[in-house]
Design a protein around this motif. Sequence first.
Motif, PDB file in Angstrom:
ATOM      1  N   ILE A 181      58.093  19.395  44.430  1.00 26.38           N
ATOM      2  CA  ILE A 181      56.757  19.640  45.020  1.00 26.38           C
ATOM      3  C   ILE A 181      55.985  18.313  44.997  1.00 26.38           C
ATOM      4  O   ILE A 181      55.814  17.709  43.933  1.00 26.38           O
ATOM      5  CB  ILE A 181      55.967  20.702  44.241  1.00 26.38           C
ATOM      6  N   SER A 182      55.554  17.842  46.196  1.00 24.91           N
ATOM      7  CA  SER A 182      54.888  16.531  46.179  1.00 24.91           C
ATOM      8  C   SER A 182      53.718  16.456  47.148  1.00 24.91           C
ATOM      9  O   SER A 182      53.101  15.393  47.279  1.00 24.91           O
ATOM     10  CB  SER A 182      55.900  15.423  46.494  1.00 24.91           C
ATOM     11  N   SER A 183      53.386  17.561  47.805  1.00 22.24           N
ATOM     12  CA  SER A 183      52.225  17.511  48.715  1.00 22.24           C
ATOM     13  C   SER A 183      51.502  18.854  48.712  1.00 22.24           C
ATOM     14  O   SER A 183      52.082  19.895  48.320  1.00 22.24           O
ATOM     15  CB  SER A 183      52.698  17.225  50.145  1.00 22.24           C
ATOM     16  N   GLY A 184      50.262  18.817  49.198  1.00 20.92           N
ATOM     17  CA  GLY A 184      49.505  20.073  49.325  1.00 20.92           C
ATOM     18  C   GLY A 184      50.235  21.046  50.239  1.00 20.92           C
ATOM     19  O   GLY A 184      50.253  22.253  49.993  1.00 20.92           O
ATOM     20  N   GLU A 185      50.886  20.503  51.253  1.00 17.30           N
ATOM     21  CA  GLU A 185      51.635  21.357  52.201  1.00 17.30           C
ATOM     22  C   GLU A 185      52.765  22.093  51.492  1.00 17.30           C
ATOM     23  O   GLU A 185      53.011  23.274  51.729  1.00 17.30           O
ATOM     24  CB  GLU A 185      52.209  20.499  53.342  1.00 17.30           C
ATOM     25  N   ASP A 186      53.443  21.399  50.561  1.00 17.63           N
ATOM     26  CA  ASP A 186      54.518  22.044  49.791  1.00 17.63           C
ATOM     27  C   ASP A 186      53.956  23.233  49.005  1.00 17.63           C
ATOM     28  O   ASP A 186      54.568  24.284  48.897  1.00 17.63           O
ATOM     29  CB  ASP A 186      55.126  21.055  48.787  1.00 17.63           C
ATOM     30  N   VAL A 187      52.769  23.042  48.455  1.00 20.26           N
ATOM     31  CA  VAL A 187      52.120  24.099  47.663  1.00 20.26           C
ATOM     32  C   VAL A 187      51.736  25.256  48.576  1.00 20.26           C
ATOM     33  O   VAL A 187      52.001  26.428  48.278  1.00 20.26           O
ATOM     34  CB  VAL A 187      50.882  23.553  46.928  1.00 20.26           C
ATOM     35  N   PHE A 188      51.141  24.907  49.715  1.00 19.91           N
ATOM     36  CA  PHE A 188      50.700  25.943  50.667  1.00 19.91           C
ATOM     37  C   PHE A 188      51.884  26.816  51.076  1.00 19.91           C
ATOM     38  O   PHE A 188      51.830  28.040  51.025  1.00 19.91           O
ATOM     39  CB  PHE A 188      50.085  25.276  51.899  1.00 19.91           C
ATOM     40  N   ILE A 189      52.993  26.167  51.446  1.00 19.61           N
ATOM     41  CA  ILE A 189      54.179  26.917  51.902  1.00 19.61           C
ATOM     42  C   ILE A 189      54.704  27.827  50.788  1.00 19.61           C
ATOM     43  O   ILE A 189      54.984  29.001  50.998  1.00 19.61           O
ATOM     44  CB  ILE A 189      55.289  25.940  52.358  1.00 19.61           C
ATOM     45  N   SER A 190      54.776  27.283  49.569  1.00 15.32           N
ATOM     46  CA  SER A 190      55.324  28.051  48.450  1.00 15.32           C
ATOM     47  C   SER A 190      54.530  29.340  48.236  1.00 15.32           C
ATOM     48  O   SER A 190      55.096  30.421  48.071  1.00 15.32           O
ATOM     49  CB  SER A 190      55.287  27.189  47.177  1.00 15.32           C
ATOM     50  N   ILE A 191      53.216  29.226  48.274  1.00 13.77           N
ATOM     51  CA  ILE A 191      52.371  30.403  48.012  1.00 13.77           C
ATOM     52  C   ILE A 191      52.343  31.338  49.221  1.00 13.77           C
ATOM     53  O   ILE A 191      52.384  32.563  49.087  1.00 13.77           O
ATOM     54  CB  ILE A 191      50.963  29.966  47.559  1.00 13.77           C
ATOM     55  N   LYS A 192      52.372  30.770  50.421  1.00 12.69           N
ATOM     56  CA  LYS A 192      52.442  31.616  51.627  1.00 12.69           C
ATOM     57  C   LYS A 192      53.743  32.425  51.632  1.00 12.69           C
ATOM     58  O   LYS A 192      53.777  33.559  52.108  1.00 12.69           O
ATOM     59  CB  LYS A 192      52.402  30.761  52.886  1.00 12.69           C
ATOM     60  N   LEU A 193      54.803  31.835  51.070  1.00 10.10           N
ATOM     61  CA  LEU A 193      56.092  32.555  51.026  1.00 10.10           C
ATOM     62  C   LEU A 193      56.078  33.659  49.969  1.00 10.10           C
ATOM     63  O   LEU A 193      57.008  34.452  49.877  1.00 10.10           O
ATOM     64  CB  LEU A 193      57.238  31.578  50.767  1.00 10.10           C
ATOM     65  N   GLY A 194      55.034  33.665  49.119  1.00  9.02           N
ATOM     66  CA  GLY A 194      54.890  34.767  48.172  1.00  9.02           C
ATOM     67  C   GLY A 194      54.885  34.385  46.704  1.00  9.02           C
ATOM     68  O   GLY A 194      54.710  35.256  45.846  1.00  9.02           O
ATOM     69  N   SER A 195      55.057  33.107  46.383  1.00 12.97           N
ATOM     70  CA  SER A 195      55.016  32.767  44.945  1.00 12.97           C
ATOM     71  C   SER A 195      53.579  32.885  44.443  1.00 12.97           C
ATOM     72  O   SER A 195      52.623  32.828  45.217  1.00 12.97           O
ATOM     73  CB  SER A 195      55.539  31.333  44.717  1.00 12.97           C
TER      74      SER A 195
END
Length: 228
Positions: A181-195
């Motif tokens: 995980i190295s960007s805000g986008e990585d975080v956004f995707i992870s949580i949008k996917l349900g984490s």
Amino acid sequence: MKKPIILVNYKTYETSYGKRGLELAKTLERVSIDTSTEIIIAVPATMITRISQEVSIPVYAQHVDGLPEGAHTGAVLPEHIKDAGARGSLLNHSERRVRLDEMDDALKRMKKLGLESVVCVDRYELVVPMGLLYPTAILIEPPELIGSGVSVSKAKPEVITNAVKEIRKVEGVYLIAGAGISSGEDVFISIKLGSDGIGVASAVMKAKDPKKVVESFVLEALKAIDQK
Ligand SMILES: O=C[C@H](O)COP(=O)(O)O
């Protein structure tokens, strides 16, 4: 634990101990307060007391041994980290694996002591088996992406989606995703996917401006939660 979960694993980076480790904790506490989000830090065992006395954010150990009190040189017991001021601990990180029986023993003692627990797994097939030990959360991380800067969110989103499907079979256990995980986008995707949140180490521990990095993580996490 409050959503979104932002867990920063200090590991043993040069910024993980001493004055730098303490200053980083204070920086992360500032971000936590400014954004009203919980940031959990997993620090070296020798830094638990020094940091937990200085900041209000949850301080975790990176590992505990499920061994009994007695002749176990070098072991770090749940009782030790509780006494040191920890709120919880990681368990079974891919860099510090734990035998299943010892993990079960550790978790039972951690629960008795009121300690939170984040059990790490490297594949979604283990989310239910480890989830049935009822830790506070499961952290799923494909080891091959750890430290790579290539995020699980972008390189292996199916790991997250499969783990999300699995964690729904275990009531009351959070799912955190990490590795690269190295960007805000990585975080956004992870949580949008349900984490329920993310686990991160190198992008923060090696950052020139860790405050800016974690602020972007938190803002993207909150945006993803709002859009769920
Ligand atoms: O505990 C954190 C994970 O091992 C991820 O590490 P990383 O953010 O450096 O890939």
